[in-house]
Design a protein around this motif. Structure first.
Motif, PDB file in Angstrom:
ATOM      1  N   PHE A 224      16.694 -25.757   4.247  1.00  0.00           N
ATOM      2  CA  PHE A 224      16.728 -24.496   4.986  1.00  0.00           C
ATOM      3  C   PHE A 224      15.343 -23.870   5.058  1.00  0.00           C
ATOM      4  CE2 PHE A 224      17.057 -19.855   5.069  1.00  0.00           C
ATOM      5  CZ  PHE A 224      17.760 -19.674   6.249  1.00  0.00           C
ATOM      6  N   PHE A 225      14.633 -23.796   3.942  1.00  0.00           N
ATOM      7  CA  PHE A 225      13.319 -23.162   3.960  1.00  0.00           C
ATOM      8  C   PHE A 225      12.290 -23.998   4.710  1.00  0.00           C
ATOM      9  CE2 PHE A 225      15.103 -20.374   0.795  1.00  0.00           C
ATOM     10  CZ  PHE A 225      14.445 -19.185   1.021  1.00  0.00           C
ATOM     11  N   HIS A 226      12.399 -25.317   4.635  1.00  0.00           N
ATOM     12  CA  HIS A 226      11.487 -26.174   5.402  1.00  0.00           C
ATOM     13  C   HIS A 226      11.652 -25.903   6.899  1.00  0.00           C
ATOM     14  CE1 HIS A 226       9.227 -29.927   6.285  1.00  0.00           C
ATOM     15  NE2 HIS A 226      10.009 -29.934   7.358  1.00  0.00           N
TER      16      HIS A 226
ATOM     17  N   LEU B 214      13.088 -23.320   8.260  1.00  0.00           N
ATOM     18  CA  LEU B 214      12.799 -21.919   8.553  1.00  0.00           C
ATOM     19  C   LEU B 214      11.302 -21.724   8.808  1.00  0.00           C
ATOM     20  CD1 LEU B 214      14.134 -19.114   8.766  1.00  0.00           C
ATOM     21  CD2 LEU B 214      13.525 -18.763   6.354  1.00  0.00           C
ATOM     22  N   GLY B 215      10.473 -22.479   8.092  1.00  0.00           N
ATOM     23  CA  GLY B 215       9.033 -22.416   8.344  1.00  0.00           C
ATOM     24  C   GLY B 215       8.716 -22.826   9.769  1.00  0.00           C
ATOM     25  N   HIS B 216       9.282 -23.973  10.203  1.00  0.00           N
ATOM     26  CA  HIS B 216       9.085 -24.413  11.594  1.00  0.00           C
ATOM     27  C   HIS B 216       9.554 -23.332  12.568  1.00  0.00           C
ATOM     28  CE1 HIS B 216       7.847 -28.401  10.544  1.00  0.00           C
ATOM     29  NE2 HIS B 216       9.033 -28.800  10.094  1.00  0.00           N
ATOM     30  N   TYR B 217      10.755 -22.814  12.326  1.00  0.00           N
ATOM     31  CA  TYR B 217      11.382 -21.874  13.258  1.00  0.00           C
ATOM     32  C   TYR B 217      10.570 -20.584  13.385  1.00  0.00           C
ATOM     33  CZ  TYR B 217      14.676 -18.369  14.953  1.00  0.00           C
ATOM     34  OH  TYR B 217      15.262 -17.344  15.662  1.00  0.00           O
ATOM     35  N   LEU B 218      10.221 -19.977  12.261  1.00  0.00           N
ATOM     36  CA  LEU B 218       9.544 -18.683  12.301  1.00  0.00           C
ATOM     37  C   LEU B 218       8.173 -18.780  12.959  1.00  0.00           C
ATOM     38  CD1 LEU B 218      10.437 -17.202   8.791  1.00  0.00           C
ATOM     39  CD2 LEU B 218      11.376 -16.550  11.021  1.00  0.00           C
ATOM     40  N   VAL B 219       7.396 -19.802  12.596  1.00  0.00           N
ATOM     41  CA  VAL B 219       6.067 -19.936  13.191  1.00  0.00           C
ATOM     42  C   VAL B 219       6.183 -20.328  14.662  1.00  0.00           C
ATOM     43  CG1 VAL B 219       3.879 -21.216  13.095  1.00  0.00           C
ATOM     44  CG2 VAL B 219       4.965 -20.442  10.991  1.00  0.00           C
TER      45      VAL B 219
ATOM     46  N   ALA C  90       3.059 -27.731  10.910  1.00  0.00           N
ATOM     47  CA  ALA C  90       2.563 -27.603   9.529  1.00  0.00           C
ATOM     48  C   ALA C  90       3.347 -26.569   8.734  1.00  0.00           C
ATOM     49  CB  ALA C  90       1.077 -27.227   9.543  1.00  0.00           C
ATOM     50  N   ALA C  91       4.004 -25.643   9.425  1.00  0.00           N
ATOM     51  CA  ALA C  91       4.703 -24.558   8.736  1.00  0.00           C
ATOM     52  C   ALA C  91       5.849 -25.058   7.868  1.00  0.00           C
ATOM     53  CB  ALA C  91       5.233 -23.552   9.763  1.00  0.00           C
ATOM     54  N   GLY C  92       6.471 -26.189   8.234  1.00  0.00           N
ATOM     55  CA  GLY C  92       7.580 -26.715   7.435  1.00  0.00           C
ATOM     56  C   GLY C  92       7.155 -27.108   6.032  1.00  0.00           C
ATOM     57  N   PRO C  93       6.179 -28.041   5.915  1.00  0.00           N
ATOM     58  CA  PRO C  93       5.715 -28.393   4.567  1.00  0.00           C
ATOM     59  C   PRO C  93       5.126 -27.213   3.804  1.00  0.00           C
ATOM     60  CG  PRO C  93       5.020 -30.041   6.158  1.00  0.00           C
ATOM     61  CD  PRO C  93       5.607 -28.908   6.948  1.00  0.00           C
ATOM     62  N   ILE C  94       4.405 -26.335   4.520  1.00  0.00           N
ATOM     63  CA  ILE C  94       3.833 -25.173   3.849  1.00  0.00           C
ATOM     64  C   ILE C  94       4.945 -24.303   3.256  1.00  0.00           C
ATOM     65  CG2 ILE C  94       2.589 -23.005   4.232  1.00  0.00           C
ATOM     66  CD1 ILE C  94       0.847 -24.525   6.258  1.00  0.00           C
ATOM     67  N   ALA C  95       6.049 -24.167   3.996  1.00  0.00           N
ATOM     68  CA  ALA C  95       7.190 -23.397   3.492  1.00  0.00           C
ATOM     69  C   ALA C  95       7.740 -24.013   2.209  1.00  0.00           C
ATOM     70  CB  ALA C  95       8.284 -23.324   4.560  1.00  0.00           C
TER      71      ALA C  95
ATOM     72  N   PHE D 214       5.986 -25.533  -0.120  1.00  0.00           N
ATOM     73  CA  PHE D 214       5.102 -25.149  -1.224  1.00  0.00           C
ATOM     74  C   PHE D 214       5.295 -23.674  -1.581  1.00  0.00           C
ATOM     75  CE2 PHE D 214       2.742 -28.759   0.720  1.00  0.00           C
ATOM     76  CZ  PHE D 214       2.801 -29.616  -0.359  1.00  0.00           C
ATOM     77  N   ILE D 215       5.482 -22.826  -0.572  1.00  0.00           N
ATOM     78  CA  ILE D 215       5.733 -21.407  -0.833  1.00  0.00           C
ATOM     79  C   ILE D 215       7.048 -21.239  -1.592  1.00  0.00           C
ATOM     80  CG2 ILE D 215       6.231 -19.185   0.253  1.00  0.00           C
ATOM     81  CD1 ILE D 215       4.324 -19.999   2.509  1.00  0.00           C
ATOM     82  N   LEU D 216       8.060 -22.018  -1.204  1.00  0.00           N
ATOM     83  CA  LEU D 216       9.344 -21.959  -1.904  1.00  0.00           C
ATOM     84  C   LEU D 216       9.184 -22.355  -3.365  1.00  0.00           C
ATOM     85  CD1 LEU D 216      12.445 -21.714  -1.982  1.00  0.00           C
ATOM     86  CD2 LEU D 216      12.559 -24.099  -1.207  1.00  0.00           C
ATOM     87  N   ALA D 217       8.425 -23.420  -3.625  1.00  0.00           N
ATOM     88  CA  ALA D 217       8.211 -23.874  -4.999  1.00  0.00           C
ATOM     89  C   ALA D 217       7.523 -22.786  -5.823  1.00  0.00           C
ATOM     90  CB  ALA D 217       7.379 -25.153  -5.008  1.00  0.00           C
ATOM     91  N   ILE D 218       6.493 -22.164  -5.246  1.00  0.00           N
ATOM     92  CA  ILE D 218       5.799 -21.084  -5.953  1.00  0.00           C
ATOM     93  C   ILE D 218       6.767 -19.950  -6.271  1.00  0.00           C
ATOM     94  CG2 ILE D 218       4.049 -19.277  -5.706  1.00  0.00           C
ATOM     95  CD1 ILE D 218       2.432 -21.277  -4.005  1.00  0.00           C
ATOM     96  N   ALA D 219       7.583 -19.581  -5.282  1.00  0.00           N
ATOM     97  CA  ALA D 219       8.519 -18.482  -5.470  1.00  0.00           C
ATOM     98  C   ALA D 219       9.548 -18.801  -6.557  1.00  0.00           C
ATOM     99  CB  ALA D 219       9.226 -18.170  -4.151  1.00  0.00           C
ATOM    100  N   ILE D 220      10.048 -20.041  -6.569  1.00  0.00           N
ATOM    101  CA  ILE D 220      11.047 -20.411  -7.579  1.00  0.00           C
ATOM    102  C   ILE D 220      10.443 -20.426  -8.974  1.00  0.00           C
ATOM    103  CG2 ILE D 220      12.513 -22.277  -8.423  1.00  0.00           C
ATOM    104  CD1 ILE D 220      13.120 -22.994  -5.541  1.00  0.00           C
TER     105      ILE D 220
END
Length: 379
Positions: free
Chosen positions: A30-32, A34-39, A122-127, A129-135
C-alpha cells in the motif's frame, strides 16, 4: 472426527502464517503504491486504478477523480495504473495515446516530461524507505530501545577474540577510532567487515589498550531450515555484566534511530546481494512468499512490535529490489528515463519492448528461484 480435528489444526496453523503475512505485505504494498500515486497526482498525471493485489477485484470504489481503488484476489503485490499505461507495469500504450484528446494527453503518463515520470516512478521505492524509518522510529518511541553496555562477559575459546587478546571484563571504547556506546554498535561494525582486521580499543584496569581482531565468517542456522554466513569475533555480553536495559527515546531520538536502522538494513542488504554474487553467501537464503509467510507467523508470536519491525525490514528489501535496473521494475523504468534524458528522446519502441520482455523473464526467473527455495525448505 479425528480427521476433522486434523484439518482444523492444519487450518488454524495456516491462519497463523497467512494473517501476519497479509498484514505485513499489505502495509508494504500500500505505501509503495501510495508513493507512486501521490507524486503522480502532484505531477498532474491522472490515475485510473490503485490496486492492492492482482487479478479479479474483491472489493473497491471509484473516487471523485475517477481512480478505482480496489483490493484484488492475489495478494502478492499491487499497482497504480495511470492514464496511457498499457498494463500494471506502466508499459506505455502508444495507440491509446495517439487517440487521446488534447486534455487527456496533458494528463497521461507517457506524455509527461521525463522528470515527472522519473519522480513518479522513484516515489514508490522512496516510500518504502520512509515507511521503514517511520516504523523503526515509532516502535522505538513506544517500546524503547533495548541496549547493553559494550562490556565483554566471556571470550569464546578458540575465537578470533581470544587470539587477539580480549579478556572478560574488557570495556570496548572504539572500533577503528569510532566511539562505541552500546554492544550493538560493535556487532553492527563487525557484521559489515568480514575477514577485515579491526583495531578495537578496550579499557582494562582503567587503561586503554588497542587489540587487532579479524572477524571470522561462520555458518549459522537462521531458525527456518536455512543457513547463512556471518562474521563473528567471539565475545559474549550477558545481562549482569553488560547491564541490559530498555532506554526510552524522545521523538527526535526515535527519528534518528529510525534513520540509522534503515540505513544499516539498506547497507547490509546491498552487501548481502554482493556477497551472493561473489559466493560468500548462500543464494538459497533468498525466499519468496512462502518463506515470508513462515517468518511472519513466527515473528507475530513475539508481539506487534516485532511484526512491525519485520515489515520495516521487508519494506527496505522491496524498495531496493524495485530500484534494480531491470525493465518491469521501477529501476528499469528509471534506467530508460536516464537514457531519454541524455539522448533528448525516448528509446525506440522496439528497444523498450525487448527490454520489457527481458525484464519479465528475469523477474519470472527470480520468482521461480525464490519459490524453489521456499519449497525445498519445507521438504
Amino acid at each position: 472426527m479425528e480427521a476433522g480435528l486434523g484439518l482444523g489444526s492444519i487450518w488454524n496453523g495456516g491462519l497463523m502464517y497467512i494473517i501476519p503475512f497479509l498484514f505485513v505485505l499489505t502495509i508494504i504494498v500500500f505505501f509503495h503504491e501510495l508513493g507512486h500515486y501521490l507524486v503522480g497526482r502532484w505531477c498532474g498525471i491522472r490515475s485510473l486504478a490503485f490496486s492492492v493485489g492482482f487479478g479479479p477485484e474483491i472489493v473497491g470504489f471509484t473516487d471523485r477523480q475517477g481512480t478505482r481503488w480496489k483490493l484484488s484476489a492475489i495478494p502478492l503485490g499491487g499497482y497504480v495504473k495511470f492514464l496511457g499505461d498499457e498494463n500494471a507495469a506502466s508499459v506505455p500504450d502508444r495507440s491509446a495515446v495517439a487517440r487521446m484528446s488534447e486534455k487527456e494527453a496533458r494528463e497521461a503518463f507517457p506524455t509527461a516530461s521525463v522528470g515527472r515520470r522519473a519522480a513518479t516512478v522513484a516515489a514508490g521505492p522512496i516510500a518504502n524507505f520512509i515507511l521503514a524509518i517511520a516504523i523503526f522510529a515509532g516502535v522505538a518511541y513506544v517500546q524503547g530501545r533495548p541496549v547493553a553496555d559494550p562490556i565483554v562477559s566471556e571470550v569464546v575459546e578458540g575465537s578470533p577474540a581470544e587470539e587477539a587478546g580480549f579478556e572478560a571484563g574488557d570495556r570496548v571504547l572504539a572500533t577503528d577510532g569510532q566511539p562505541v556506546t552500546y554492544f550493538s554498535d560493535l556487532q553492527k561494525y563487525v557484521t559489515a567487515r568480514p575477514d577485515q582486521p579491526i583495531v578495537v580499543t578496550v579499557e582494562r584496569d582503567g587503561k586503554p589498550i588497542e587489540l587487532t581482531v579479524t572477524p571470522r565468517t561462520e555458518e549459522r542456522d537462521d531458525g527456518f531450515g536455512k543457513t547463512f554466513n556471518v562474521p563473528v569475533v567471539g565475545i559474549v555480553a550477558r545481562g549482569t555484566e553488560s547491564s541490559f536495559r530498555v532506554e526510552e527515546l524522545g521523538p527526535v531520538e526515535s527519528l534518528r534511530y529510525g534513520v540509522e536502522q534503515t540505513w544499516f538494513v539498506t547497507e547490509r542488504t546491498v552487501n548481502f546481494i554482493g556477497e551472493v554474487f561473489t559466493g560468500r553467501q548462500n543464494a538459497d537464503q533468498i525466499g519468496g512468499p512462502i518463506r515470508i509467510a513462515q517468518v511472519s507467523g513466527e515473528v507475530s508470536t513475539l508481539g506487534l512490535g516485532a511484526l512491525l519491525n519485520l515489515a520495516a525490514l521487508l519494506s527496505v528489501s522491496i524498495g531496493l529490489l524495485n530500484l534494480m535496473p531491470v525493465p518491469m521494475l521501477d529501476g528499469g523504468h528509471l534506467l530508460f528515463y536516464a537514457f531519454e534524458a541524455v539522448r533528448g528522446r525516448p528509446l525506440s519502441e522496439q528497444v523498450q519492448e525487448v527490454g520489457f520482455k527481458i525484464g519479465l523473464a528475469l523477474v519470472m526467473m527470480l520468482m521461480v528461484f525464490a519459490f524453489w527455495n521456499d519449497i525445498s525448505g519445507l521438504v
